[in-house]
Design a protein around this motif. Structure first.
Motif, PDB file in Angstrom:
ATOM      1  N   SER A 247       0.853  -1.295  -0.104  1.00 12.96           N
ATOM      2  CA  SER A 247      -0.042  -0.045   0.050  1.00 12.96           C
ATOM      3  C   SER A 247       0.885   1.248  -0.104  1.00 12.96           C
ATOM      4  O   SER A 247       0.609   2.275  -0.745  1.00 12.96           O
ATOM      5  CB  SER A 247      -0.716  -0.069   1.267  1.00 12.96           C
ATOM      6  N   SER A 248       1.996   1.275   0.841  1.00 10.07           N
ATOM      7  CA  SER A 248       2.723   2.649   0.670  1.00 10.07           C
ATOM      8  C   SER A 248       3.369   2.829  -0.363  1.00 10.07           C
ATOM      9  O   SER A 248       3.673   3.856  -0.820  1.00 10.07           O
ATOM     10  CB  SER A 248       3.963   2.362   1.974  1.00 10.07           C
ATOM     11  N   LEU A 249       3.618   1.624  -1.030  1.00  7.38           N
ATOM     12  CA  LEU A 249       4.324   1.925  -2.582  1.00  7.38           C
ATOM     13  C   LEU A 249       3.324   2.427  -3.364  1.00  7.38           C
ATOM     14  O   LEU A 249       3.457   3.278  -4.353  1.00  7.38           O
ATOM     15  CB  LEU A 249       4.854   0.748  -3.028  1.00  7.38           C
ATOM     16  N   GLN A 250       1.967   2.097  -3.126  1.00  7.31           N
ATOM     17  CA  GLN A 250       0.947   2.287  -4.070  1.00  7.31           C
ATOM     18  C   GLN A 250       0.807   3.835  -4.046  1.00  7.31           C
ATOM     19  O   GLN A 250       0.544   4.792  -5.011  1.00  7.31           O
ATOM     20  CB  GLN A 250      -0.140   1.714  -3.915  1.00  7.31           C
ATOM     21  N   TYR A 251       0.572   4.255  -2.795  1.00  8.49           N
ATOM     22  CA  TYR A 251       0.479   5.669  -2.590  1.00  8.49           C
ATOM     23  C   TYR A 251       1.462   6.670  -3.120  1.00  8.49           C
ATOM     24  O   TYR A 251       1.294   7.780  -3.738  1.00  8.49           O
ATOM     25  CB  TYR A 251       0.084   5.982  -1.079  1.00  8.49           C
ATOM     26  N   ALA A 252       2.632   6.189  -2.708  1.00  8.32           N
ATOM     27  CA  ALA A 252       3.925   7.049  -3.263  1.00  8.32           C
ATOM     28  C   ALA A 252       3.723   6.948  -4.952  1.00  8.32           C
ATOM     29  O   ALA A 252       4.171   8.031  -5.372  1.00  8.32           O
ATOM     30  CB  ALA A 252       5.083   6.407  -2.779  1.00  8.32           C
ATOM     31  N   MET A 253       3.539   5.892  -5.521  1.00  6.55           N
ATOM     32  CA  MET A 253       3.492   5.766  -6.798  1.00  6.55           C
ATOM     33  C   MET A 253       2.314   6.698  -7.519  1.00  6.55           C
ATOM     34  O   MET A 253       2.626   7.404  -8.586  1.00  6.55           O
ATOM     35  CB  MET A 253       3.198   4.338  -7.384  1.00  6.55           C
ATOM     36  N   ARG A 254       1.170   7.012  -6.651  1.00  3.23           N
ATOM     37  CA  ARG A 254       0.227   7.846  -7.329  1.00  3.23           C
ATOM     38  C   ARG A 254       0.727   9.216  -7.270  1.00  3.23           C
ATOM     39  O   ARG A 254       0.412   9.812  -8.530  1.00  3.23           O
ATOM     40  CB  ARG A 254      -0.951   7.870  -6.241  1.00  3.23           C
ATOM     41  N   LEU A 255       1.533   9.663  -6.117  1.00  2.03           N
ATOM     42  CA  LEU A 255       2.038  10.915  -6.334  1.00  2.03           C
ATOM     43  C   LEU A 255       3.085  11.053  -7.509  1.00  2.03           C
ATOM     44  O   LEU A 255       3.252  12.191  -8.058  1.00  2.03           O
ATOM     45  CB  LEU A 255       2.547  11.496  -5.048  1.00  2.03           C
ATOM     46  N   PHE A 256       3.774  10.204  -7.458  1.00  2.77           N
ATOM     47  CA  PHE A 256       4.867  10.022  -8.698  1.00  2.77           C
ATOM     48  C   PHE A 256       4.259  10.351  -9.842  1.00  2.77           C
ATOM     49  O   PHE A 256       4.736  10.899 -10.944  1.00  2.77           O
ATOM     50  CB  PHE A 256       5.814   8.901  -8.462  1.00  2.77           C
ATOM     51  N   GLN A 257       3.079   9.314 -10.116  1.00  3.24           N
ATOM     52  CA  GLN A 257       2.582   9.603 -11.536  1.00  3.24           C
ATOM     53  C   GLN A 257       1.654  10.671 -11.672  1.00  3.24           C
ATOM     54  O   GLN A 257       1.177  10.968 -12.934  1.00  3.24           O
ATOM     55  CB  GLN A 257       1.691   8.317 -11.497  1.00  3.24           C
ATOM     56  N   LEU A 258       1.518  11.506 -10.668  1.00  2.81           N
ATOM     57  CA  LEU A 258       0.364  12.344 -11.011  1.00  2.81           C
ATOM     58  C   LEU A 258       1.069  13.452 -12.005  1.00  2.81           C
ATOM     59  O   LEU A 258       0.303  13.928 -13.126  1.00  2.81           O
ATOM     60  CB  LEU A 258       0.321  13.325  -9.653  1.00  2.81           C
ATOM     61  N   PRO A 259       2.267  14.372 -11.938  1.00  3.67           N
ATOM     62  CA  PRO A 259       2.757  14.879 -12.861  1.00  3.67           C
ATOM     63  C   PRO A 259       3.014  14.149 -14.227  1.00  3.67           C
ATOM     64  O   PRO A 259       2.770  14.563 -15.325  1.00  3.67           O
ATOM     65  CB  PRO A 259       4.171  15.654 -12.378  1.00  3.67           C
ATOM     66  N   LEU A 260       3.363  12.915 -14.172  1.00  2.00           N
ATOM     67  CA  LEU A 260       3.778  12.033 -15.211  1.00  2.00           C
ATOM     68  C   LEU A 260       2.495  11.899 -15.967  1.00  2.00           C
ATOM     69  O   LEU A 260       2.401  11.535 -17.248  1.00  2.00           O
ATOM     70  CB  LEU A 260       4.458  10.544 -14.773  1.00  2.00           C
ATOM     71  N   GLY A 261       1.256  11.295 -15.221  1.00  2.00           N
ATOM     72  CA  GLY A 261       0.179  11.087 -16.077  1.00  2.00           C
ATOM     73  C   GLY A 261      -0.729  12.401 -16.675  1.00  2.00           C
ATOM     74  O   GLY A 261      -1.161  12.322 -17.813  1.00  2.00           O
ATOM     75  N   VAL A 262      -0.501  13.748 -15.845  1.00  2.00           N
ATOM     76  CA  VAL A 262      -1.065  14.846 -16.455  1.00  2.00           C
ATOM     77  C   VAL A 262      -0.430  15.053 -17.670  1.00  2.00           C
ATOM     78  O   VAL A 262      -0.988  15.671 -18.554  1.00  2.00           O
ATOM     79  CB  VAL A 262      -0.930  15.923 -15.403  1.00  2.00           C
ATOM     80  N   PHE A 263       0.928  15.179 -17.695  1.00  2.00           N
ATOM     81  CA  PHE A 263       1.900  16.016 -18.494  1.00  2.00           C
ATOM     82  C   PHE A 263       2.488  14.780 -19.580  1.00  2.00           C
ATOM     83  O   PHE A 263       2.221  14.829 -20.800  1.00  2.00           O
ATOM     84  CB  PHE A 263       2.814  16.878 -18.255  1.00  2.00           C
ATOM     85  N   GLY A 264       3.108  13.723 -19.170  1.00  2.00           N
ATOM     86  CA  GLY A 264       3.866  12.819 -19.615  1.00  2.00           C
ATOM     87  C   GLY A 264       2.951  11.935 -20.755  1.00  2.00           C
ATOM     88  O   GLY A 264       2.962  11.898 -21.767  1.00  2.00           O
ATOM     89  N   VAL A 265       2.013  11.581 -20.315  1.00  2.00           N
ATOM     90  CA  VAL A 265       0.984  10.844 -20.854  1.00  2.00           C
ATOM     91  C   VAL A 265       0.207  11.460 -21.891  1.00  2.00           C
ATOM     92  O   VAL A 265      -0.101  11.056 -23.124  1.00  2.00           O
ATOM     93  CB  VAL A 265       0.015   9.932 -20.074  1.00  2.00           C
ATOM     94  N   SER A 266      -0.078  12.535 -21.533  1.00  2.00           N
ATOM     95  CA  SER A 266      -0.954  13.682 -22.263  1.00  2.00           C
ATOM     96  C   SER A 266      -0.210  13.834 -23.700  1.00  2.00           C
ATOM     97  O   SER A 266      -0.510  13.873 -24.817  1.00  2.00           O
ATOM     98  CB  SER A 266      -1.272  14.892 -21.804  1.00  2.00           C
ATOM     99  N   ILE A 267       1.078  14.288 -23.569  1.00  2.00           N
ATOM    100  CA  ILE A 267       1.866  14.718 -24.608  1.00  2.00           C
ATOM    101  C   ILE A 267       2.269  13.465 -25.269  1.00  2.00           C
ATOM    102  O   ILE A 267       2.071  13.685 -26.742  1.00  2.00           O
ATOM    103  CB  ILE A 267       3.334  15.274 -24.054  1.00  2.00           C
ATOM    104  N   ALA A 268       2.555  12.304 -24.915  1.00  2.00           N
ATOM    105  CA  ALA A 268       2.658  11.189 -25.699  1.00  2.00           C
ATOM    106  C   ALA A 268       1.442  10.617 -26.409  1.00  2.00           C
ATOM    107  O   ALA A 268       1.506  10.245 -27.723  1.00  2.00           O
ATOM    108  CB  ALA A 268       3.162   9.972 -24.808  1.00  2.00           C
ATOM    109  N   THR A 269       0.246  10.662 -25.745  1.00  2.00           N
ATOM    110  CA  THR A 269      -0.985  10.488 -26.452  1.00  2.00           C
ATOM    111  C   THR A 269      -1.482  11.410 -27.653  1.00  2.00           C
ATOM    112  O   THR A 269      -1.892  11.010 -28.621  1.00  2.00           O
ATOM    113  CB  THR A 269      -2.293  10.726 -25.427  1.00  2.00           C
TER     114      THR A 269
END
Length: 487
Positions: A247-269
């Motif tokens: 669970s702790s890895l998952q919560y940390a991963m969510r914050l890590f993926q926040l900028p990655l998902g908002v911008f990294g994935v959007s740009i690639a998509t």
């Protein structure tokens, strides 16, 4: 995508309050692992990535794009019920392997949750094809916003459905995931109809487009599979760290993926259909221009986000999660993992872009080689670092694996990245601006106290300083216009 990620953050805040970072949520994450794994393979990963170039080429060359899409959807109507049935029937066999460190009670809970969750793969599988059709028509908003429905479903599951299950309230969260998956599918239907697309059952498994898509998918399937092995190994090792390790890895991963998902994935998509169109038309210079724009824009956004999160990460975790069932000890474990995940933000952002460039070119073996090397690095460093660093070691291994993946992809694609002097100057300015963000955010954090201020003031100060620097140095103009990418 930004709106979707905000709701994703609200979902995680709700789950943290309701379930904390304990054994029950560990069991849910393990039960959800295989449906999410298959989503990457059979839905939003290899399937949609292989579908978009073929469908886009059919649109460009005026072929029967709609018949091809109907053929794919018809095949999935046959495939997904089989996959769901196998996932439900075989749960007692694969879950003990995925979490070999779990107690028998946690394994039993995971099996019951997996049987509830497995239809999720069918819902998001069809949603991914709808997304591919919309993206090929350069209609991104509905497809990007659709995950909001999934997040709302999970929130409803935690808040409204969980209380109906007094002994195992986590069942409510599982039902919420199914509800959210259905919403993600149905939300895209109006936009899909506006493109003129109409579904008609068409079963031609030997259609030329199906064969081409299959050829693109096979290496991509292996590439994504070996990438998911990273998460599998992390979870398997974390299952031995006691309740809350996963669970702790998952919560940390969510914050890590926040900028990655908002911008990294959007740009690639947004870039994939542009890559596909440029390559299909033989416009190699335009392809290179899109690639350079994607790399520069990713660095411009993700590097400051990385250092900003590093400055305020522990305070952000306390603000968002430390209430209800989420304890101080949970915060410390999550902050430790987040610190080491952050080094991987830019590498993974580049992997999203470079991988899609290879898929558009039809060179799917290179991402397979790169991700295989990344898995080997991840497993090796997991075993080396988990002992002295626990969750932090697993997070650092993930970041190292992302760096290995990005470097190998860039090595094979270097001919498509023209390194002009002005482009190198632009990247140098991004690095200087990133340093300014860190200094301002860190200094502001040291000067304030409380709960809200250590998060919001450094964020505002760091963001304002970066925008001011980007404007005064001309960096903002370069990024907006793409100047310096080609000479």
């Amino acid at each position: 995508t930004g709106i979707s990620r905000v709701f994703g953050l609200l979902r995680d805040v709700t789950i943290a309050d309701r379930f904390g970072a304990g054994g029950m949520y560990d069991a849910f994450l393990i039960a959800f692992f295989l449906p999410v794994f298959l989503r990457q393979l059979l839905a939003e990963g290899a399937l949609s990535t292989a579908f978009i170039p073929v469908y886009t080429e059919a649109l460009v060359t005026d072929e029967e794009a709609e018949r091809f899409a109907n053929n794919v959807l018809s095949l999935l109507l046959i495939l997904f019920p089989i996959v769901v049935a196998l996932g439900i029937l075989l749960a007692p066999y694969y879950l003990p392997f995925l979490a070999s460190g779990f107690s028998p009670e946690k394994i039993d809970l995971s099996i019951h949750l997996a049987r509830i969750l497995f239809p999720f793969i069918a819902l998001v599988g069809f949603a991914a094809i709808f997304m591919g059709i919309l993206n090929a028509h350069h209609r991104f908003f509905s497809a990007a916003l659709a995950p909001v429905c999934f997040n709302l479903g999970m929130i409803a599951g935690a808040l409204l459905l969980a209380p109906f299950f007094s002994v195992r309230p986590i069942y409510g969260l599982a039902l919420g995931a199914l509800l959210g998956g259905a919403g993600q599918l149905l939300f895209q239907v109006p936009a899909l109809l506006r493109t003129g697309f109409r579904f008609r059952f068409t079963l031609r498994p030997l259609h030329p487009g199906i064969r081409v898509m299959g050829q693109l998918m096979i290496p991509a399937l292996f590439g994504l599979a070996v990438t998911q092995i990273n998460l599998l190994v992390d979870n398997k090792i974390a299952s031995y760290l006691g309740d809350g390790g996963i669970s702790s890895l998952q919560y940390a991963m969510r914050l890590f993926q926040l900028p990655l998902g908002v911008f990294g994935v959007s740009i690639a998509t947004a870039l994939l259909p542009r890559f596909s169109t440029a390559w299909a038309k033989g416009e190699r210079d335009r392809f290179s221009a899109h690639l350079v724009d994607g790399i520069s824009t990713s660095a411009f956004i993700l590097l400051p986000a990385m250092v900003g999160l590093y400055a305020i990460g522990p305070d952000l975790i306390r603000l968002l999660f430390e209430h209800g069932s989420f304890t101080i000890a949970d915060s410390l474990r999550t902050a430790n993992a987040l610190t080491f995940y952050l080094a991987g933000i830019l590498p993974y952002g580049l992997v999203y872009i470079l991988t899609r460039a290879f898929y558009a070119m039809g060179r799917t073996r290179v991402p397979l080689v790169a991700s295989s090397c990344a898995v080997a690095a991840n497993v090796a460093f997991d075993l080396l670092l988990v002992g002295p660093m626990r969750e932090g070691g697993l997070a650092l291994s993930t970041s190292i694996a992302g760096g290995v993946n990005a470097m190998i992809l860039a090595l094979f694609l270097w001919r498509q990245i023209p390194l002009t002097v002005s482009l190198l100057v632009q990247w140098g300015k991004i690095i200087i601006g990133t340093g300014i963000v860190f200094v301002v955010a860190w200094a502001t954090r040291q000067a304030v106290g409380g709960i809200w201020m250590p998060v919001f003031l450094p964020t505002l100060a760091g963001g304002a300083s970066y925008l001011l620097y980007s404007w005064k140095s001309g960096l903002l103009t370069l990024i907006k216009t793409g100047q310096g990418r080609l000479e």
